[in-house]
Write a protein that holds these residues in place. Structure first.
Motif, mmCIF file in Angstrom:
data_model
loop_
_atom_site.group_PDB
_atom_site.id
_atom_site.type_symbol
_atom_site.label_atom_id
_atom_site.label_comp_id
_atom_site.label_asym_id
_atom_site.label_seq_id
_atom_site.Cartn_x
_atom_site.Cartn_y
_atom_site.Cartn_z
ATOM 1 N N GLN A 93 -11.329 23.189 10.244
ATOM 2 C CA GLN A 93 -12.687 23.712 10.121
ATOM 3 C C GLN A 93 -13.499 23.411 11.386
ATOM 4 O O GLN A 93 -14.245 24.267 11.864
ATOM 5 C CB GLN A 93 -13.389 23.119 8.897
ATOM 6 C CG GLN A 93 -12.866 23.649 7.580
ATOM 7 C CD GLN A 93 -13.025 25.144 7.461
ATOM 8 O OE1 GLN A 93 -12.044 25.876 7.510
ATOM 9 N NE2 GLN A 93 -14.240 25.619 7.337
ATOM 10 N N ASP A 94 -13.359 22.202 11.924
ATOM 11 C CA ASP A 94 -14.062 21.839 13.158
ATOM 12 C C ASP A 94 -13.631 22.743 14.314
ATOM 13 O O ASP A 94 -14.462 23.184 15.110
ATOM 14 C CB ASP A 94 -13.807 20.379 13.534
ATOM 15 C CG ASP A 94 -14.562 19.404 12.647
ATOM 16 O OD1 ASP A 94 -15.489 19.841 11.929
ATOM 17 O OD2 ASP A 94 -14.224 18.206 12.680
ATOM 18 N N ASN A 95 -12.339 23.014 14.399
ATOM 19 C CA ASN A 95 -11.832 23.876 15.469
ATOM 20 C C ASN A 95 -12.365 25.298 15.335
ATOM 21 O O ASN A 95 -12.695 25.948 16.331
ATOM 22 C CB ASN A 95 -10.309 23.871 15.494
ATOM 23 C CG ASN A 95 -9.744 22.568 15.996
ATOM 24 O OD1 ASN A 95 -10.406 21.830 16.720
ATOM 25 N ND2 ASN A 95 -8.529 22.268 15.600
ATOM 26 N N GLN B 177 -16.208 29.429 17.332
ATOM 27 C CA GLN B 177 -17.307 30.347 17.102
ATOM 28 C C GLN B 177 -18.492 30.048 18.019
ATOM 29 O O GLN B 177 -19.154 30.955 18.497
ATOM 30 C CB GLN B 177 -17.742 30.301 15.636
ATOM 31 C CG GLN B 177 -16.711 30.899 14.699
ATOM 32 C CD GLN B 177 -17.070 30.718 13.237
ATOM 33 O OE1 GLN B 177 -17.983 29.958 12.894
ATOM 34 N NE2 GLN B 177 -16.339 31.393 12.358
ATOM 35 N N LEU B 178 -18.754 28.768 18.258
ATOM 36 C CA LEU B 178 -19.857 28.385 19.137
ATOM 37 C C LEU B 178 -19.556 28.723 20.596
ATOM 38 O O LEU B 178 -20.477 28.977 21.376
ATOM 39 C CB LEU B 178 -20.135 26.888 19.015
ATOM 40 C CG LEU B 178 -20.744 26.433 17.688
ATOM 41 C CD1 LEU B 178 -20.825 24.912 17.647
ATOM 42 C CD2 LEU B 178 -22.123 27.056 17.477
ATOM 43 N N THR C 136 -6.466 17.288 7.851
ATOM 44 C CA THR C 136 -6.057 18.490 8.577
ATOM 45 C C THR C 136 -6.982 19.664 8.261
ATOM 46 O O THR C 136 -7.267 20.476 9.138
ATOM 47 C CB THR C 136 -4.597 18.874 8.276
ATOM 48 O OG1 THR C 136 -4.425 19.040 6.865
ATOM 49 C CG2 THR C 136 -3.640 17.818 8.794
ATOM 50 N N HIS C 137 -7.459 19.746 7.018
ATOM 51 C CA HIS C 137 -8.387 20.820 6.645
ATOM 52 C C HIS C 137 -9.692 20.692 7.435
ATOM 53 O O HIS C 137 -10.183 21.669 7.997
ATOM 54 C CB HIS C 137 -8.672 20.789 5.144
ATOM 55 C CG HIS C 137 -9.672 21.800 4.704
ATOM 56 N ND1 HIS C 137 -9.380 23.145 4.619
ATOM 57 C CD2 HIS C 137 -10.974 21.684 4.357
ATOM 58 C CE1 HIS C 137 -10.462 23.802 4.230
ATOM 59 N NE2 HIS C 137 -11.441 22.928 4.060
ATOM 60 N N GLU C 138 -10.246 19.471 7.492
ATOM 61 C CA GLU C 138 -11.492 19.255 8.221
ATOM 62 C C GLU C 138 -11.299 19.478 9.721
ATOM 63 O O GLU C 138 -12.178 20.021 10.388
ATOM 64 C CB GLU C 138 -12.044 17.857 7.944
ATOM 65 C CG GLU C 138 -12.580 17.726 6.536
ATOM 66 C CD GLU C 138 -13.244 16.389 6.267
ATOM 67 O OE1 GLU C 138 -13.554 15.653 7.228
ATOM 68 O OE2 GLU C 138 -13.460 16.079 5.087
ATOM 69 N N LEU C 139 -10.161 19.083 10.238
ATOM 70 C CA LEU C 139 -9.864 19.300 11.650
ATOM 71 C C LEU C 139 -9.818 20.796 11.955
ATOM 72 O O LEU C 139 -10.371 21.261 12.955
ATOM 73 C CB LEU C 139 -8.539 18.632 12.019
ATOM 74 C CG LEU C 139 -8.124 18.676 13.470
ATOM 75 C CD1 LEU C 139 -9.125 17.939 14.351
ATOM 76 C CD2 LEU C 139 -6.742 18.064 13.636
#
Length: 76
Positions: free
Chosen positions: A65-67, A72-73, A60-63
Motif C-alpha cells: 500500500q505504501d508503494n 501515485q504521488l 507485506t500488505h502495508e508495504l
C-alpha cells in the motif's frame, strides 16, 4: 555491530542457508523484541514491544500500500 552490518550478515546467512523472507522477518522481529526488553522504562518497553507483533502478511500488505501511494504521488 552496526545495523547495516547486521543486515548484510543476515542477507548473506539467508543466501547460504536458504532462509525464506518470512523466516528473516520473524528473526528480525525476535531480535527487535530482545532489544525492547533491554529498555528500563516500562512504557517505552511496552510501546517498543507493541511494534514487534505485526504478522508477515499484514506487513507485506502495508508495504505494498505504501508503494502504491508513493507511486501515485510521484506522478506529475
Amino acid at each position: 555491530m552496526k545495523p547495516i552490518g547486521l543486515l548484510m550478515g543476515a542477507c548473506l546467512l539467508a543466501g547460504l542457508t536458504g532462509c525464506t523472507v518470512q523466516q528473516l522477518y520473524a528473526s528480525g522481529q525476535s531480535w527487535q523484541r530482545n532489544e525492547c526488553f533491554k529498555l528500563i522504562d516500562s512504557v517505552q518497553r511496552n510501546q517498543c514491544l507493541a511494534q514487534t507483533w505485526m504478522p508477515y502478511d499484514q506487513y507485506t500488505h502495508e508495504l505494498h500500500q505504501d508503494n502504491v501511494e508513493r507511486a501515485q504521488l510521484a506522478r506529475p
